[in-house]
Each structure stands twice: as C-alpha cells, then as structure tokens.
Design an enzyme around this catalytic site. Structure first.
Site, mmCIF file in Angstrom:
data_model
loop_
_atom_site.group_PDB
_atom_site.id
_atom_site.type_symbol
_atom_site.label_atom_id
_atom_site.label_comp_id
_atom_site.label_asym_id
_atom_site.label_seq_id
_atom_site.Cartn_x
_atom_site.Cartn_y
_atom_site.Cartn_z
ATOM 1 N N ASP A 1 0.816 -1.216 0.000
ATOM 2 C CA ASP A 1 0.000 0.000 0.000
ATOM 3 C C ASP A 1 0.848 1.264 0.000
ATOM 4 O OD1 ASP A 1 -2.656 1.422 0.571
ATOM 5 O OD2 ASP A 1 -1.436 2.053 2.291
ATOM 6 N N GLU B 1 1.211 -0.912 -5.159
ATOM 7 C CA GLU B 1 0.264 0.152 -5.488
ATOM 8 C C GLU B 1 1.076 1.353 -5.960
ATOM 9 O OE1 GLU B 1 -3.399 2.696 -3.496
ATOM 10 O OE2 GLU B 1 -1.572 2.351 -2.360
#
Length: 604
Positions: free
Chosen positions: A245, A320
């Site tokens: 993330d 990501e």
C-alpha cells in the site's frame, strides 16, 4: 573434355537439386501433418490468475453487528470457486482505531477484534488453500497509527525508536519569534498540511494521509528491519503475498540535501483547488523518490529467499503505484541486476479512461502498458478498487460485460474489485452517513461526494433479503445501495442471462491456451468499436468485439487480423440480441451501444 570447374559445377548442381527435392518432400510431409503444436510451458500460480479484492468491512457479516468479518468471508469461499477466482486480496484486517478503516494500523501482528480472531484468520487460510484459493494481504508499510506502540515509543524518544517516524523542528517566524511555522508547504492526501505538532516531543511529525497516520522513516535501518519482520510473520501464517500500500510515499525529500530544511513544493496552478487540497502543490518532494525502488527490490529478494528457504510456492508482491508510466515500470525492476515487485498495479483504466473514451483511446492505453512493460514481465489490469468510483459508475452500466470480458481476455493477471462480477454501482451515502476520512476532512454537505470513497464501499449485494443478505442487521456500517433488489448475486444466478453468468463464462475461457499462452492483437475498427484477438497455433482463436460508444455501430470484421471463419458466439453481453453458438459473418456486423461479443474462430 569439360574443364574441371565445369565438372565441379555440375556436381554441385546435382547435389543442390537433390537437396531441393528432398527438402520439398520433407516439407510436403510436414505440411500434410499440419503445424507442430507449440509446447505449453507451465505458468506459476499467479501469472494468469484472477485476483479478487475483498473490502472485508463490506463483504459479509457473520455475527449481525452490521460489519463484515473474516468468518463471513469463510462462509462465502464457494462463491470464489464458482466465479473462477484464483486468489483473494483482503484490505487490512489488522488492529486499528479505524480512522481510515484499517489503513491506520496500531498492531501489525494481530487481527482487529470486530473482524475476528487469529484463529479465524488461520481457518480462512486453511479452507481457502484447500479450495485452491490463495490469500493476499494488504501490507501498509508507509505509516502506522499514532496509537501504535511504535509511535508512542518514538514520542518518548525510547532508545531504538527515536527516529522511527519523520520528525522535524518548527521554522521560527522571522516576524514573530514566538510563532511556530510548519517545516514546509506540503499537503496531505486527505487535505491540510502534512505536519502535525506533537506537544510531548516538541516537534512536528509527518503524515501524508490522516493526522492519525504517522509516516515511518525509511532512512532508519530499524524501520526497514521491522518491515521484514512483519512480512515474515504473515508468510509463516500462510499468506501467499502482499499488496504493498501507498508505496510512492515511502520517502520524501531529504532535508540534508537542502541545507537541513525540508524544501517547499512549487504550486501546480490548478485554479479549482484550495491551498488545503491535495494537488495544490506538485508533490515532487513527497512521492516517487528514487530511493523507494531499492526498498521494493530488497523486499522482493526477501520474499524470494523465504520462498526458497521454506520450499514453498511463490510468494508475490504487488505494488500500489500511482505514477507516470516510466516510474511505474521501475517497480518491476531496473532491467539490469535488480528484480522488483511481481507487478505494479496498472491503474490506466481508472486514470486514463472513462465513459467519454472512444475505441482508439482503449487501444492506445492497452498498447502503452504492453509496450513499456519490460521483457518477460507479467501484465495486469485493474478496473476498480476501494478508493475509486465503481466500474459501471465511471463508465456506463451497459459496458459491464464488455469491460469484464476485456479484463479476462487481456494477457496477464485479471483483478476484480468486489461487486464487479455482478455489475454493482456506487451506492448513495448521505453526508450524515459519510464516514470516509478523506470526505470528512475536505468536504461539506454541498461537495463531499467529490472526495468520498464511501459510495464504492457499500455492502456486497448477495440477495433480496434484509440488508441485501450482507447482514441480518438492518443497520449496517454503510447503508446498502438502494438498487440491491435489482442487482444482487442470487437474482443473477437465477436469471437466464446475467452479468455474473457472463463473468463465469469468461473466467472459464481464461483456461484456453490461446488466452493463457497465446499472442494478442488489438485494433480499432471505428471510433466506437475495437477488437481484441487472442490466438495460438493449432488452438481455437478468440476475439472480443466491443462497442464502447453510446450509439449503435456497424463495423467490418473482415479487416480484423488472425480471424478465420467460421465465427461463432462464445459469449455476449446481457443486452445483446446474439446468443451462444450464433454464427457471425466475417463481414459487416452491427453492435448496439455497449454491446460486447466474444467470438470463437477456427485454429490458425
């Protein structure tokens, strides 16, 4: 007598003639047998799978508290088998104060109580693996909750934790020595300054997201080591990989490169943003710093070593990466001596395409990724996630089957956000029901939907019962979308034709050699319609013909390369007049607005 040269020439000519005859005979024999089928090299489990993103809070509630949980996921594992899913990626289920609903982790080693227990997680892993489904966890290395022990110890300057986070002294106002100024003009992703004053430590700390999400200091060796400890812990618990993330934010500009102070960022000049909104500054000092790639490469080395040391199946890392295409491709590796993530998420269908895009836009965006992608790497395709408007709401509801088909037919990994398989749309969430920190920080009753991610996070619509079958409770953490009576899984299972049945037919198709191992060809046939062909020698060829426009369109399929007659319908979108096994001419064909046809053609 003929000369020696003439004799030699005659001899060589005779040999050549024999060679031609023998070669012709050999070729004739081979031709009569047909082309030699190519050997299909086995793929690693992840290279052509379908990954399904679960937002656990909204997937399935097992205990009636209105919040989805791990046991709820366990009860629905058969859905993934039925849908043809190979791996599920769960948004964070770790201990958290839930300011950002799990992305503000206070304990990286335990499960959030409202989601369940460690025993529940272990049961999920065991049962999923028994069904052949992999488990991918959301790994959040950029920041931790200000309620974490890491942060509390850093505030207290405990040995070993003093520099765990990014701390900075205030700038003294030259016009007022008692006035404290923030270290730079950087703007948080959720609005306002990235700097928050900590009275106990008498310094500012950096938070690129919510105030309660303090950024780790990745220039501190102890932080890097702890990140590996967390990875190791969940690998040992059975995790098959991680979605990494907020990776672009791991590093920010080093003040040592700027005379000991954090540099201000230039303004973008966007007239529609206020000084407190993300995008008001360029973010050139707060994201995509070159140092972050070395960390990703180190993590890949760690994951590969753990896999080898434990004689385990491949553990994957998915980054990501919201960045330009050049910087995004660096996540794969540096093409010299460093290997990176198994792939960075491809957000081009989110960032670069919309309901206004034409067929040429689609073709260009697809070719761009496949052109820039390093040799030998695996592509992936993302049409939605928990941070973006749902796929049918960004495009058009009549494009659902075409978009899902495109996702499944492109080479590489297909990624589905929960609800896309049944065409779920954004739900309506009033200002009073809004809980997303991004909307609460930047919005007001008049404009909050501009910032809110809640509409894409409303509960999954299983059936027509109470709360769409998500919960037995009529009160859920976010309201159920009002269209659940029309759009739900049970209804689509019962219908003769539905988005879900189309989705299942496409995940089955992915097992065909032309899709798993074949080549691709894509071309626009008009402004509104394009064709994607997947082909492999001696195997059936498949083509998607998709009208992305708002009006019907007549195109000529004879111009599509690598298609051989006869052409029959393998699958068609729910509003199409054509059905399975219909014959389609390799000539003029008219498609309705949004219509998608998946055609089967004879082997090449």
């Amino acid at each position: 007598m003929p000369s020696l040269l003439k004799i030699v020439g005659i001899a060589f000519g005779a040999i050549a003639l024999v060679g031609v005859v023998v070669g012709s005979i050999t070729w004739a024999i081979l031709a009569s047998q047909g082309p030699t089928p190519p050997e299909l090299v086995p793929l690693d489990w992840w290279e052509h799978t379908v990954i399904y993103q679960i937002y656990p809070r909204s997937f399935k509630d097992s205990d009636g508290d209105g919040i989805g949980d791990i046991k709820g996921i366990i009860t629905q594992l058969d859905h993934f088998v039925d849908a043809g899913v190979g791996a599920i990626w769960m948004s964070p289920v770790f201990v958290s104060p839930m300011v950002d609903f799990g992305y503000d982790i206070s304990d990286f080693y335990n499960i959030q109580e409202e989601y369940g227990t460690m025993a529940d997680f272990e049961e999920l892993v065991e049962k999923a693996h028994q069904l052949g489904i992999k488990i991918i966890l959301d790994y959040v290395p950029n920041h931790a909750s200000t309620e974490s022990e890491y942060f509390k110890k850093s505030v207290a300057r405990e040995p070993g934790y003093e520099n765990h986070f990014v701390w900075a002294n205030p700038i003294i106002d030259p016009n007022n020595a008692s006035n404290r100024l923030v270290p730079s003009n950087w703007i948080s992703q959720f609005g306002g300054t990235v700097w928050e004053w900590n009275e106990a430590r008498q310094q500012y700390y950096l938070h690129q997201f919510a105030i309660e999400q303090a950024d780790f200091n990745f220039r501190e060796p102890a932080v890097k080591e702890e990140m590996l400890n967390i990875m190791r812990f969940w690998f040992e618990k059975g995790a098959d990989g991680y979605r990494l993330d907020a990776i672009p934010h791991l590093f920010e500009a080093d003040p040592n490169d700027y005379g000991g102070q954090y540099p201000d960022e230039p303004l973008t000049g966007n007239p529609f943003l206020t000084p407190n909104q993300a995008g008001y500054t360029t973010q050139e000092h707060t994201r995509d710093q070159i140092e972050l790639y070395d960390v990703v490469y180190e993590w890949r080395g760690f994951a590969d070593k753990w896999t080898n040391d434990n004689n385990a199946e491949t553990r994957i890392l998915l980054a990501e990466a919201y960045a330009n295409v050049t910087m995004t491709m660096l996540y794969y590796g540096n093409e010299r001596d460093r290997i990176g993530a198994h792939f960075p998420f491809n957000f081009d269908f989110i960032n670069s395409l919309s309901s206004n895009s034409n067929a040429r836009d689609f073709v260009y965006i697809i070719k761009r990724w496949l052109t820039y992608m390093p040799q030998g790497k695996v592509a992936n395709w993302v049409f939605g996630n928990h941070d973006q408007k749902r796929m049918p709401s960004r495009f058009r509801p009549n494009m659902v089957d075409g978009l899902n088909s495109l996702n499944m037919m492109l080479p590489g990994v297909a990624i589905t956000y929960q609800g896309e398989e049944i065409g779920m749309r954004d739900g309506y969430v009033s200002w009073e029901d809004t809980v997303d920190v991004a909307a609460c920080n930047q919005g007001n009753p008049d404009n909050y939907l501009q910032f809110s991610r809640d509409p894409a996070r409303t509960p999954y619509q299983w059936d027509r019962s109470t709360s769409a079958g998500f919960s037995t409770n009529t009160s859920t953490w976010l309201p159920v979308s009002q269209d659940y009576l029309e759009i739900n899984l049970q209804a689509q299972k019962e219908a003769t034709r539905s988005h879900f049945k189309m989705y299942k037919s496409m995940t089955r198709l992915r097992k065909e050699p032309a899709l798993s191992h074949g080549s691709y060809h894509i071309q626009s046939l008009s402004e509104n319609t394009f064709a994607l062909v997947r082909y492999l020698l001696t195997h059936d060829t498949y083509a998607l013909v998709f009208n992305v426009g708002e009006t019907s369109d007549t195109v000529d399929l004879s111009t599509v390369q690598f298609l051989e007659e006869p052409l029959t319908v393998y699958a068609s979108s729910v509003h199409s007049n054509r059905v399975v096994d219909d014959t389609v001419p390799r000539g003029s064909v008219t498609l309705q607005a949004g219509e998608a046809l998946v055609l089967r053609a004879s082997p090449m």
